[in-house]
Design an enzyme around this catalytic site. Structure first.
Site, mmCIF file in Angstrom:
data_model
loop_
_atom_site.group_PDB
_atom_site.id
_atom_site.type_symbol
_atom_site.label_atom_id
_atom_site.label_comp_id
_atom_site.label_asym_id
_atom_site.label_seq_id
_atom_site.Cartn_x
_atom_site.Cartn_y
_atom_site.Cartn_z
ATOM 1 N N LYS A 48 41.411 37.171 37.624
ATOM 2 C CA LYS A 48 41.136 37.666 38.986
ATOM 3 C C LYS A 48 40.920 39.185 38.972
ATOM 4 O O LYS A 48 40.068 39.707 39.691
ATOM 5 C CB LYS A 48 42.290 37.278 39.918
ATOM 6 N N GLN A 92 50.298 34.053 43.209
ATOM 7 C CA GLN A 92 49.924 33.071 42.182
ATOM 8 C C GLN A 92 50.937 31.923 42.161
ATOM 9 O O GLN A 92 52.140 32.143 42.050
ATOM 10 C CB GLN A 92 49.862 33.771 40.808
ATOM 11 N N ASP A 115 43.284 32.707 49.805
ATOM 12 C CA ASP A 115 43.384 31.396 49.154
ATOM 13 C C ASP A 115 43.150 30.268 50.159
ATOM 14 O O ASP A 115 42.963 29.120 49.775
ATOM 15 C CB ASP A 115 44.802 31.214 48.563
#
Ligand code: NAP
Length: 282
Positions: A48, A92, A115
């Site tokens: 990322k 995460q 997300d």
């Protein structure tokens, strides 16, 4: 059979994102939080960071110790929620077992939830409002679009019903007028159902689950899974060789859905920055 080249499309999307970023008064900012030292999560976070550099984004990484408390994590999220130069916050997953993912996700400001895990954004997506798209299913839809595959009127079968892949995948296909069946571990007659599919999406995590005899001649097959084979190599759910003899389109693993997921995260972060800067597209 045509390979659905996720790697190629992801590179194109990232180049486009970089161009759009250059037109913004302030570059998009993404904060990534990693708790603990899970090696797979570390690889994803590094990826990322690299994507952010390629897109011209500002990024921050918070690598927190395994022992981080729920309170400490929520505090950090609240601070990032209030930061002007942060447009996206990503925690995460999976988190260490003592932390509560639901509460953590709900602490992220919905406008920075790149997300698309926050219930407000999930609800918006389920009701067809414009906003963030969940990265993996959104990436699959972008890949189908790129190859001119229109789900309208098609029988689509989704294997897996997780909140992050299976369920939103089914909703996005339904929104595009496919007739959708969702299968899971308790579904009997999996082979029979899969054989009906014009579009088959597998998001289970079991190597070799989708065999050649489960696939209709000419079907579009999308393999979301990221498994490791006995030699530690990345592979999907689909028996690639056998299915490639029947499918019209097929995603490889690696190089299919994985890079698309990463590219969609960048698209969501750009979208958030544009929205937060009231940026009007020229
Ligand atoms: P998950 O939460 O473990 O969900 C797996 C789903 O598969 C569950 O709904 C489960 O059913 C179902 N299932 C298990 N065995 C089955 C069987 N024999 N037949 C049919 N369905 C079965 O996994 P996930 O997070 O959705 O991820 C799925 C896969 O996609 C994993 O390999 C993951 O690594 C990969 N993934 C890839 C990306 C990417 O960017 N490419 C992103 C996210 C995930 P139950 O609900 O009944 O248990």
């Amino acid at each position: 059979m045509t390979i659905l080249d996720g790697k190629g499309l992801a590179a194109k999307l990232k180049a486009q994102t970089r161009e759009e970023t250059a037109r913004l008064p302030r570059r998009p900012g993404l904060a990534v939080i990693l708790v603990g030292d899970d090696p797979a999560s570390r690889v994803y976070v590094n990826g990322k960071k690299k994507d952010c550099e390629e897109c011209g984004f500002y990024s921050e990484e918070y690598a927190l110790p395994e022992a981080t408390s729920q309170q400490e994590l929520l505090e950090l999220i609240r601070t990032l929620n209030d930061r002007d130069n942060i447009d996206g916050i990503l925690v995460q997953m999976p988190l260490p077992r003592h932390l509560l993912p639901r509460e953590v996700i709900q602490a992220i400001s919905p406008e920075k939830d790149v997300d698309c895990f926050h219930p407000q954004n999930v609800g918006a997506m389920f009701t067809g409002s414009a906003g963030f798209l969940p990265c993996t299913p959104g990436g699959v839809m972008a890949l189908l679009d790129e190859y001119g595959i229109d789900p309208a009127g098609k029988q689509a079968v989704v294997l897996g019903r997780s909140n992050i892949v299976g369920k939103p995948m089914a909703v996005l296909l339904l929104d595009r007028n496919a007739t959708v069946t969702i299968c899971h571990s308790k579904t009997p007659n999996l082979t029979e159902i899969c054989r009906q599919a014009d579009i088959l999406v597998s998001a289970v995590g079991k190597t070799g689950l989708v065999t050649g005899d489960m696939v209709k001649e000419g079907a579009v097959v999308v393999d979301v899974a990221m498994n490791r084979d006995e030699n530690g190599r990345l592979c999907g759910d689909v028996d690639f060789l056998a299915v490639s003899r029947k499918a019209s389109y097929l995603t490889p693993v690696p190089g299919g859905v994985g890079p698309m997921t990463r590219a969609m995260l960048m698209r969501n972060t750009l979208f958030s920055a544009q929205r937060r800067q009231n940026f009007e597209k020229g």
